[in-house]
Scaffold this motif. Structure first.
Motif, PDB file in Angstrom:
ATOM      1  N   SER A 101       1.060  -1.191   0.034  1.00 43.37           N
ATOM      2  CA  SER A 101      -0.029   0.177   0.126  1.00 43.37           C
ATOM      3  C   SER A 101       1.073   1.186  -0.086  1.00 43.37           C
ATOM      4  N   TYR A 102       0.215   2.431  -0.362  1.00 41.86           N
ATOM      5  CA  TYR A 102       0.899   3.692  -0.450  1.00 41.86           C
ATOM      6  C   TYR A 102       0.001   4.775   0.074  1.00 41.86           C
ATOM      7  N   ILE A 103       0.515   5.475   1.059  1.00 42.38           N
ATOM      8  CA  ILE A 103      -0.446   6.680   1.495  1.00 42.38           C
ATOM      9  C   ILE A 103      -0.040   7.775   0.677  1.00 42.38           C
ATOM     10  N   LEU A 108      -5.803   9.814   1.231  1.00 46.92           N
ATOM     11  CA  LEU A 108      -6.038   8.864   0.123  1.00 46.92           C
ATOM     12  C   LEU A 108      -4.914   7.844   0.198  1.00 46.92           C
ATOM     13  N   ARG A 109      -5.244   6.397   0.505  1.00 46.76           N
ATOM     14  CA  ARG A 109      -4.490   5.386   0.405  1.00 46.76           C
ATOM     15  C   ARG A 109      -4.908   4.453  -0.612  1.00 46.76           C
ATOM     16  N   ILE A 110      -4.086   3.802  -1.303  1.00 49.94           N
ATOM     17  CA  ILE A 110      -4.181   2.882  -2.474  1.00 49.94           C
ATOM     18  C   ILE A 110      -3.416   1.643  -1.923  1.00 49.94           C
ATOM     19  N   THR A 152      -8.619   3.988  -0.593  1.00 45.64           N
ATOM     20  CA  THR A 152      -9.516   4.441   0.657  1.00 45.64           C
ATOM     21  C   THR A 152      -9.541   5.995   0.581  1.00 45.64           C
ATOM     22  N   LEU A 153     -10.721   6.498   0.594  1.00 46.16           N
ATOM     23  CA  LEU A 153     -10.746   7.897   0.440  1.00 46.16           C
ATOM     24  C   LEU A 153     -11.383   8.527   1.754  1.00 46.16           C
TER      25      LEU A 153
END
Length: 155
Positions: A101-103, A108-110, A152-153
């Motif tokens: 994952s990357y924040i 916003l996190r993907i 995730t937003l």
């Protein structure tokens, strides 16, 4: 049951280890509630009456976080299970998963990953014991390898 976690600093990031395991001592099936002499133990057995329950199973995870990046590796293990009324058994099974994952910012996190990286087939048990797809669905991984993403937003 065991639930243990450990983390330590490694370079510029943090390495975390986690083990969640369960040793099943007994799983009693009661065919007649009024007659306890008919009760029997389903631990480590699969049958028409006993849903698969190995004596030992665990999930071991390791994650490495560096700043806004995170990588997770997971090992899902299920011990062997005897097939009641036969000399056969379902061997121990392991499934491996990877994700990252990357924040981007506080909103916003993907995340993305792959479960069952090695595309391990579930054990075939025949139609008498199967709940779906000729295996014990809901316990063993019946989907095979699959990819996923998550955004995730928050606001």
């Amino acid at each position: 049951d065991v639930d243990t976690r450990y983390s330590m600093d490694v370079g510029e990031g943090t390495l975390g280890l986690s083990l969640i395991g369960s040793y099943n001592l007994e799983k009693t099936f009661k065919p007649l509630t009024a007659d306890p002499s008919q009760d029997y133990d389903c631990s480590g057995v699969v049958s028409v009456d006993c849903f698969a329950q190995p004596e030992w199973r665990h999930t071991f995870s390791t994650n490495h976080n560096i700043g806004d990046y995170s990588v997770i590796a997971r090992w899902r293990y299920y011990g062997e299970v005897d097939i009641e009324g036969t000399e056969d058994q379902i061997s121990a099974y392991s499934f491996f998963d990877l994700s990252g994952s990357y924040i981007f910012n506080e909103n916003l996190r993907i995340s993305a990953g792959v479960n069952n990286v090695l595309d391990k087939e579930p054990p075939l048990v025949g139609s008498a014991l199967a709940t779906n797809a000729n295996t014990v669905a809901g316990f063993y991984d019946t989907l095979g390898r699959y990819l996923f993403t998550n955004v995730t937003l928050t606001f």
